[in-house]
Design an enzyme around this catalytic site. Structure first.
Site, mmCIF file in Angstrom:
data_model
loop_
_atom_site.group_PDB
_atom_site.id
_atom_site.type_symbol
_atom_site.label_atom_id
_atom_site.label_comp_id
_atom_site.label_asym_id
_atom_site.label_seq_id
_atom_site.Cartn_x
_atom_site.Cartn_y
_atom_site.Cartn_z
ATOM 1 N N ARG A 182 -13.280 13.536 6.224
ATOM 2 C CA ARG A 182 -11.989 14.182 6.381
ATOM 3 C C ARG A 182 -11.834 14.964 5.272
ATOM 4 N NH1 ARG A 182 -8.352 9.169 7.194
ATOM 5 N NH2 ARG A 182 -6.682 10.667 7.231
ATOM 6 N N SER A 228 -6.512 4.340 9.160
ATOM 7 C CA SER A 228 -7.396 4.277 7.869
ATOM 8 C C SER A 228 -6.561 3.318 7.072
ATOM 9 C CB SER A 228 -7.402 5.569 7.201
ATOM 10 O OG SER A 228 -7.568 5.562 5.735
ATOM 11 N N LYS A 287 -7.563 -1.072 6.664
ATOM 12 C CA LYS A 287 -7.864 -1.947 5.423
ATOM 13 C C LYS A 287 -7.195 -2.814 5.070
ATOM 14 C CE LYS A 287 -7.915 2.202 3.412
ATOM 15 N NZ LYS A 287 -8.166 3.711 2.905
ATOM 16 N N ASP A 345 -14.121 3.204 7.582
ATOM 17 C CA ASP A 345 -13.393 4.223 6.913
ATOM 18 C C ASP A 345 -13.672 4.792 5.622
ATOM 19 O OD1 ASP A 345 -10.329 5.218 6.152
ATOM 20 O OD2 ASP A 345 -10.766 4.024 4.336
ATOM 21 N N HIS A 361 0.939 -1.256 -0.051
ATOM 22 C CA HIS A 361 -0.011 -0.011 -0.174
ATOM 23 C C HIS A 361 0.921 1.303 0.046
ATOM 24 C CE1 HIS A 361 -3.833 1.954 0.855
ATOM 25 N NE2 HIS A 361 -3.271 2.760 1.373
HETATM 26 N N1 URA Z 1 -4.550 6.657 2.444
HETATM 27 C C1 URA Z 1 -5.607 6.031 2.858
HETATM 28 O O1 URA Z 1 -6.092 5.059 2.605
HETATM 29 N N2 URA Z 1 -6.162 6.562 4.260
HETATM 30 C C2 URA Z 1 -5.507 7.993 4.567
HETATM 31 O O2 URA Z 1 -6.278 8.376 5.663
HETATM 32 C C3 URA Z 1 -4.699 8.530 3.623
HETATM 33 C C4 URA Z 1 -4.123 7.720 2.461
#
Ligand code: URA
Length: 425
Positions: free
Chosen positions: A168, A183, A187, A161, A82
């Site tokens: 946000r 966040s 995931k 999220d 990620h």
């Molecule tokens: N990527 C994400 O998945 N969440 C965030 O808060 C920032 C970048």
């Protein structure tokens, strides 16, 4: 409990208990805590931060707010990767098939781009026919069959999220470590991989503007992953200039194909090999630098990418077609020297205005537009050299060309960019 009391507690610098965090997140997901109270809470976190215990609780409450994918029926060590966001970031398109070409299962859920940053899903959807929506069963079966699938995040995964990130985004509370860490890691944990590589970007095109902030974010996320038994490694990488040469969906797919045929710039090729080594290491595969490089350029990674495109409905004939943007504009250097800076933020925004990115979530993308740089930071330039080509759907006016050139900084002294700044494990 009352949301107002929890907002006040955080506003005054207090530490929320596990039960309070659980109450707040479940209330937000079931609608009993409204957006306006959740945004006040996010702003309180922005100014007062969270303890590591609070971040851990928040992350796990978010994981539990939706489905968790069970990848246990796939044999082997499942890996995921990620990035915290960037410009020209086509790493997943190359790294995922490269790692999968070593028989390591890569089961990845990706996101879309917003603002100046791009998203892997948009790049994949620029391939004719490519399907990013798959059922969990199809996703798992594809990884079993070819070791590779990259799909969109399911609506049912980490519901908290989905809601919180959208909130946000419009309340200036994205760029804060506890909320980014929870966040991202909620995931990753819910998506089920055993081992996780995190690319934490730093620079003007990233959420983290300094290496110190990026290091803190990386350490927080690595700790969260490791604590729940998902071995996690983070690399802090430079996002002060765009990654590689291309920005824009089709243009980035074409650059990825070039890299997988040994025709990419050596710096970005090396960068991908370095990331692959870490990911393979996480999966328990010891491969030398030479072998990894070979897989990248000798067709092994490319074949794996083709397999994924075919398995997800993509058209291999269309894959290699050049951009269909109506106009191309070459930008030439006005002075001799070295490229000193190419602001990732400014060029990300420029590409967004060309239609390659969204300024709001509902914007429709133009897959064909964008920018290809022929020179990057540290490269020598002479007057008249072609520094970049802009792919657009309208003729650029003088103001736009001047604006573009203003962000190509040329200096007499050579600066040396560094792709991987630090590794945190
Ligand atoms: N990527 C994400 O998945 N969440 C965030 O808060 C920032 C970048």
């Amino acid at each position: 409990m009352r949301a107002v009391d929890l907002i006040q507690k955080k506003r005054d610098g207090g530490e929320l208990s596990t039960a309070e965090i659980e109450w707040l997140i479940s209330g937000y997901v079931d609608g009993s805590v409204p957006d306006y109270q959740m945004s006040a809470f996010a702003m309180a976190v922005y100014f007062k931060g969270m303890s590591m215990r609070e971040v851990r609780d928040l992350t796990m409450c978010m994981v539990k707010s939706g489905d968790e994918i069970d990848l246990s029926s796939i044999p082997g060590i499942k890996t995921d990767k990620h990035s915290t966001g960037g410009v020209g970031d086509k790493v997943t398109l190359i790294l995922a098939p490269l790692v999968a070409s070593f028989d390591v299962p890569v089961a990845k859920m990706s996101g879309r781009g917003l603002g100046h940053t791009g998203g892997t899903l948009d790049k994949l959807e620029s391939i004719k026919g490519f399907q990013i929506e798959r059922t969990e069963e199809e996703f798992i079966n594809q990884v079993k069959a070819i070791n590779l699938s990259v799909i969109g995040q399911s609506d049912k995964l980490v519901k908290a999220d989905k809601l919180l990130y959208a909130l946000r985004d419009v309340t200036a509370t994205v760029d804060i470590i506890p909320l980014i860490a929870s966040s991202v890691m909620s995931k990753k944990i819910a998506a089920g991989a055993d081992k996780i590589l995190l690319d934490v970007t730093v620079g003007d095109g990233a959420f983290m503007k300094t290496v110190e902030e990026a290091r803190e974010l990386a350490k927080t996320m690595v700790a969260l992953g490791n604590e729940v038994g998902r071995q996690t490694v983070a690399v802090i990488t430079d996002m002060s200039q765009p990654l590689g040469c291309a920005i824009g969906n089709r243009l980035e797919v074409l650059e990825a194909l070039d890299i997988m045929q040994g025709k990419g710039r050596s710096d970005v090729t090396q960068f991908i090999c370095d990331l692959a080594k870490i990911m393979l290491d996480l999966a328990g595969v010891k491969a030398s630098d030479e072998v990894i490089y070979d897989h990248l350029v000798n067709g092994a990674a490319l074949n794996k990418f083709h397999e994924m495109v075919l398995a997800q409905g993509g058209d291999l004939d269309d894959l290699y077609r050049p951009s269909r943007a109506t106009y191309t504009t070459d930008i030439v250097a006005d002075e001799d020297g070295y490229i000193e800076a190419l602001s990732a933020l400014e060029f990300g925004l420029f590409a967004m205005r060309l239609g390659a990115g969204r300024s709001v979530k509902t914007d429709k993308l133009n897959y064909e537009t964008g920018i290809v740089f022929h020179k990057k930071v540290g490269d020598v330039v002479k007057i008249g050299d072609n520094v970049a080509t802009i792919y657009s759907d309208k003729i650029l006016d003088e103001k736009e060309v001047t604006e573009f050139k203003k962000n190509v900084k040329i200096n007499r002294e050579k600066s040396v960019p560094q792709e991987i700044i630090e590794i945190i494990s």
